[in-house]
Design an enzyme around this catalytic site. Structure first.
Site, PDB file in Angstrom:
ATOM      1  N   ASP A  52       0.830  -1.206   0.000  1.00  0.00           N
ATOM      2  CA  ASP A  52       0.000   0.000   0.000  1.00  0.00           C
ATOM      3  C   ASP A  52       0.867   1.259   0.000  1.00  0.00           C
ATOM      4  O   ASP A  52       1.877   1.325   0.713  1.00  0.00           O
ATOM      5  CB  ASP A  52      -0.868  -0.023   1.273  1.00  0.00           C
ATOM      6  N   GLU A  85      13.097 -16.026  -0.737  1.00  0.00           N
ATOM      7  CA  GLU A  85      13.234 -17.242   0.083  1.00  0.00           C
ATOM      8  C   GLU A  85      12.001 -18.125  -0.047  1.00  0.00           C
ATOM      9  O   GLU A  85      12.053 -19.330   0.116  1.00  0.00           O
ATOM     10  CB  GLU A  85      13.373 -16.883   1.565  1.00  0.00           C
TER      11      GLU A  85
END
Ligand code: GLC
Length: 533
Positions: free
Chosen positions: A208, A250
């Site tokens: 956002d 990851e």
């Protein structure tokens, strides 16, 4: 030709992502607010629609001063929506249905009910707790004036004075204090929150207000200011997002940034290979229904993404924007927050016709597509009665602008049921317009001419049309009023904006049209077609 030729971990490069505004999607427990139970019960609908992922607007614990964009606890689901165990179930069930989950993170600010902010208020001026935010003394003889001349994104002064006399910064509503991103604890906390959600199986994160997060620590006045903007698009942001990218990598997660920037080169910097995967295309979203302007928006978009190797995104609407059929039925078909007003007339039939064409256009462009809930039903912007409006934008505009609730009204699912099948047994949090039952999903499912039928068919075809996932765009015509392009050697999309019907290029099959071709097989005005060559 089933599926795309993209590797599975490249799914986001041409995905169709459906935006769920949880509060208004479906009410599973009848209390008037949409919730996770409601979403889970509608997963078959979303699978049938054929979307690849869901982006959930914030579902965390929140006092809802800004519809959940005021987060009190990132690790808890708001009880109005459900709980964490249910969110985990939803993520898993969606995945089983072949749908990935994207969550919404709001790094710029938290709720004034967040533990950090409550501690900062209690601890007083000069405390380490206050350093997590932007507290400053006021100006004027008694500190009675705000510390600088900035303006809130929602209008008005972005500073609020607390009891001990200090002021705190909030670029949005008073209840949304801005975090101080120069503080290592703020960075650490967000990195932990990202891991928390990736560990729970989310595939991506929407960021956002991604370009507003970093601030010049001097918080200088804007008037007469030289050099980099004190809070828009600051260079420090790139370090933050590079660290986020390493975490996402990851887990194989992806980002989509809410980045409103007019400068194409600055915008593209966020999409470098070690930063965000994608960002929303507000150039396309704001563009009027005009062939020349749309063509320029498409060309500019592709040109600005190419050097960084990021896919474009195509967006027609979201929870902040006037609904597409209403916008395209107006005299001014562009979008700007500053132009939001009451009582702007709209020809909904025309708007619907254009929205249908725009759907086929955006789904034929190279990149991913965002589809805001209710757009597949062709819902117009609702006129929310003044005494029911909740959006802080309305209040902060001194009640001059209607704000964003008109695109946030509950979805109509079933025509003959109370509240058009939204699921509530009590009055929903925002009223459903009187004609919502006639737009309900169950009616549209039975109508081959409905917006829902168009979206379903377009998404079904898009999945197996390999060229839409792999081939670049090639323009085939310079004719004014016509957008005509190929994706590879066998697929063409045409959209006619001109008054006279357009002759179609030679083709073997008409795959899909937004409205019927004329008796001579020509493309009428405000109509789009997909052709096989
Ligand atoms: C973004 C959201 C909007 C919210 C604002 C503050 O622009 O899309 O809904 O009000 O950020 O968080």
């Amino acid at each position: 030709m089933e599926g795309s030729q993209l590797a599975a971990d490249d799914w986001w490069r041409s995905a169709v992502i459906y935006q769920v505004y949880v509060r208004s999607f479906a009410d599973g427990d009848g209390d008037g607010t949409g919730d996770l139970t409601g979403v889970r019960s509608r997963l078959p609908y979303l699978a049938e629609l054929g979307v690849d992922a869901l982006w959930f607007t914030p579902w965390y614990l929140s006092p809802m001063a800004d519809g959940g964009y005021d987060v009190a606890d990132y690790r808890a689901i708001d009880p109005a929506f459900g709980n964490l165990a249910e969110a985990e179930k939803l993520i898993a069930e969606a995945r089983e249905a072949g749908i990935r989950t994207i969550i919404d993170i709001v790094p710029n600010h938290v709720s004034d009910q967040h533990v950090w902010f409550k501690a900062a208020l209690a601890a007083g001026p000069g405390s380490p707790e206050r350093e997590l935010f932007h507290f400053r003394p006021g100006r004027g003889a008694h500190g009675e004036l705000p510390p600088n001349d900035w303006e809130s994104e929602f209008g008005g002064v972005p500073w609020t004075r607390v009891e001990d006399g200090e002021w705190y910064l909030h670029l949005f509503a008073t209840e949304q204090p801005d975090l101080n991103w120069a503080h290592p604890a703020v960075r650490q906390e967000h990195e932990d929150v990202l891991r928390f959600w990736f560990e729970r199986g989310v595939a991506g994160v929407r960021i956002d207000s991604a370009a507003l997060v970093a601030k010049d620590p001097a918080l200088p006045d804007l008037e007469g200011h030289q050099g980099p903007h004190p809070y828009v698009d600051r260079d420090e942001l790139h370090d933050i997002y590079r660290r986020w990218r390493a975490i996402a990598d990851e887990f194989g997660g992806i980002f989509v940034g809410e980045v409103w920037l007019p400068d194409a080169e600055r915008f593209a910097r966020y999409l470098r290979p070690d930063e965000l995967h994608t960002a929303f295309n507000f150039t396309f979203l704001s563009c009027p229904w005009d062939s020349a302007l749309l063509r320029r928006a498409i060309d500019d978009t592709l040109a600005e993404h190419a050097p960084v190797g990021a896919p474009a995104t195509w967006v027609l609407c979201n929870h902040d924007i006037t609904r597409t059929v209403t916008r395209y039925g107006r005299e001014d078909t562009g979008f700007a927050f500053t132009a939001k007003a009451f009582g702007v007339p709209s020809d909904l039939e025309l708007g619907t016709r254009r929205a249908r064409a725009a759907a086929l256009l955006s789904l034929a462009l190279p990149g991913s597509v965002y589809l805001y809930q209710g757009e597949e039903l062709g819902l117009p912007e609702a006129d929310v009665p003044l005494d029911r409006i909740q959006d802080p934008m309305y209040f902060r505009s001194q009640e001059r602008a209607p704000g964003r609730d008109g695109c946030r009204t509950p979805l109509p699912w079933a025509t003959g049921e109370p509240f058009a099948g939204f699921g509530s047994t009590v009055e929903p949090w925002l009223p459903l317009p009187a004609d919502w039952p006639s737009r309900a999903a169950d009616l549209q499912e039975r109508d081959p001419g409905s917006m829902l039928a168009l979206y379903r068919e377009a998404l079904r075809q898009r999945r197996s049309l390999t060229a839409l996932h792999t081939e670049p765009l090639r323009w085939l015509s310079e004719e004014p009023g016509l957008l005509l392009f190929a994706r590879g050697d066998h697929l063409v999309c045409a959209v006619n904006f001109a008054e006279h019907p357009a002759q179609l290029p030679a083709h073997t099959e008409v795959l899909l049209t937004s409205c019927p071709l004329d008796a001579d097989g020509r493309l009428p005005r405000d109509t789009a077609v997909w052709l096989a060559l």
